[in-house]
Design a protein around this motif. Structure first.
Motif, PDB file in Angstrom:
ATOM      1  N   LYS A  12      19.729   3.786   8.357  1.00  0.00           N
ATOM      2  CA  LYS A  12      20.198   4.762   9.328  1.00  0.00           C
ATOM      3  C   LYS A  12      19.436   6.073   9.078  1.00  0.00           C
ATOM      4  O   LYS A  12      19.506   6.642   7.992  1.00  0.00           O
ATOM      5  CB  LYS A  12      21.706   4.988   9.199  1.00  0.00           C
ATOM      6  CG  LYS A  12      22.540   3.800   9.677  1.00  0.00           C
ATOM      7  CD  LYS A  12      22.361   3.550  11.175  1.00  0.00           C
ATOM      8  CE  LYS A  12      23.214   2.385  11.654  1.00  0.00           C
ATOM      9  NZ  LYS A  12      23.046   2.156  13.109  1.00  0.00           N
ATOM     10  N   LEU A  52      22.943   9.681  13.453  1.00  0.00           N
ATOM     11  CA  LEU A  52      22.122   8.697  12.767  1.00  0.00           C
ATOM     12  C   LEU A  52      21.576   7.675  13.740  1.00  0.00           C
ATOM     13  O   LEU A  52      22.218   7.327  14.728  1.00  0.00           O
ATOM     14  CB  LEU A  52      22.946   8.012  11.670  1.00  0.00           C
ATOM     15  CG  LEU A  52      23.481   8.928  10.573  1.00  0.00           C
ATOM     16  CD1 LEU A  52      24.284   8.127   9.564  1.00  0.00           C
ATOM     17  CD2 LEU A  52      22.347   9.678   9.883  1.00  0.00           C
ATOM     18  N   SER A 101      19.248   3.886  14.282  1.00  0.00           N
ATOM     19  CA  SER A 101      18.735   2.644  13.719  1.00  0.00           C
ATOM     20  C   SER A 101      17.211   2.708  13.687  1.00  0.00           C
ATOM     21  O   SER A 101      16.589   3.555  14.349  1.00  0.00           O
ATOM     22  CB  SER A 101      19.181   1.456  14.564  1.00  0.00           C
ATOM     23  OG  SER A 101      18.556   1.496  15.836  1.00  0.00           O
ATOM     24  N   THR A 150      23.699   1.521   5.332  1.00  0.00           N
ATOM     25  CA  THR A 150      25.081   1.144   5.598  1.00  0.00           C
ATOM     26  C   THR A 150      25.524   0.140   4.529  1.00  0.00           C
ATOM     27  O   THR A 150      24.691  -0.402   3.794  1.00  0.00           O
ATOM     28  CB  THR A 150      25.215   0.496   6.984  1.00  0.00           C
ATOM     29  OG1 THR A 150      24.542  -0.777   6.971  1.00  0.00           O
ATOM     30  CG2 THR A 150      24.604   1.387   8.065  1.00  0.00           C
TER      31      THR A 150
END
Length: 243
Positions: free
Chosen positions: A62, A20, A22, A56
């Protein structure tokens, strides 16, 4: 080309072991192919339902490799085929889970000219959509237009280029750079465009349709070279190097 695993539409969740990323990492990956993409553009595509990143517990996005490839596909369809987001979304929603993203046939010579002239496949976005995408109000957009940074089409809408400009003007505004400061860039862009146009002008009025189509391709190539030169000159003047 992006170095991410290919796949179908993202589902908003990720399987165990997925890598994953950002939104900042996604931005850097996409900028390899799409230098003008911004975080606000990625957020806008999410708001339009074209990608559904995982969240999250703290609310941070993500993105999986499939999400990134899906975003790249959307940007590619806008850039190379001038498809509206609604059409792109319908095509993606029609895919079965795990089905590869569709690869459209290459554009035919002369297609670019039709799209530039405002043909039926040219992308359009309404004023309200533009305001929502960039996160500004009517007054701010009016100010940007007064400085010549953005211009509406005759039908009152905006093309894909105007959306990119609006996103960049908005990003620069976060650093205190006001629209009036950007007039010098508008002037420089007009001069660079005039230089390119002077080179391809004889081809644009040629009797041969293939030669006129070549003018479009040549203008695109020259525009890319002028943008790269401009970026290199700015980096040299500032003594920095962009990633």
């Amino acid at each position: 080309m992006l170095h991410t695993p290919r796949g179908g539409a993202g589902s908003g969740t990720a399987t165990a072991g997925s890598r994953l990323m950002s939104i900042g990492t996604v931005l850097n990956v996409l900028r390899e192919e799409f230098p003008e993409v911004t975080i606000s553009k990625i957020r806008f595509l999410e708001s339009e339902g074209l990608v559904e990143p995982q969240r999250t517990p703290s609310g941070y996005r993500k993105f999986s490799p499939d999400d990134v490839e899906r975003l790249a596909h959307v940007l590619r369809m806008q850039r190379d085929h001038y498809l509206p987001l609604k059409v792109i979304k319908e095509q993606l929603d029609a895919l079965e889970p795990g089905e590869p993203l569709p690869v459209p046939p290459p554009a035919r010579p002369g297609d670019a000219a039709d799209e530039t002239a405002g043909g039926p496949t040219a992308a359009r976005i309404g004023r309200d959509e533009l305001l929502a995408a960039v996160g500004i109000d009517e007054g701010e957009l009016d100010e940007w237009e007064s400085y010549g940074l953005i211009a509406p089409l005759p039908d009152g809408g905006y093309d894909a280029a105007a959306v990119s400009v609006a996103e960049l003007v908005g990003e620069l505004g976060r650093f205190g750079i006001e629209p009036r400061h950007l007039r010098v860039m508008r002037t420089a862009a007009d001069r660079e465009a005039g230089l390119v146009d002077s080179v391809v002008a004889p081809l644009k009025v040629h009797r041969n349709p293939q030669t006129r189509a070549l003018a479009q391709a040549r203008a695109k190539e020259l525009a890319g070279l002028t943008v790269r030169l401009h970026a290199a000159l700015v980096q040299t003047a500032l003594g920095v190097r962009l990633p």
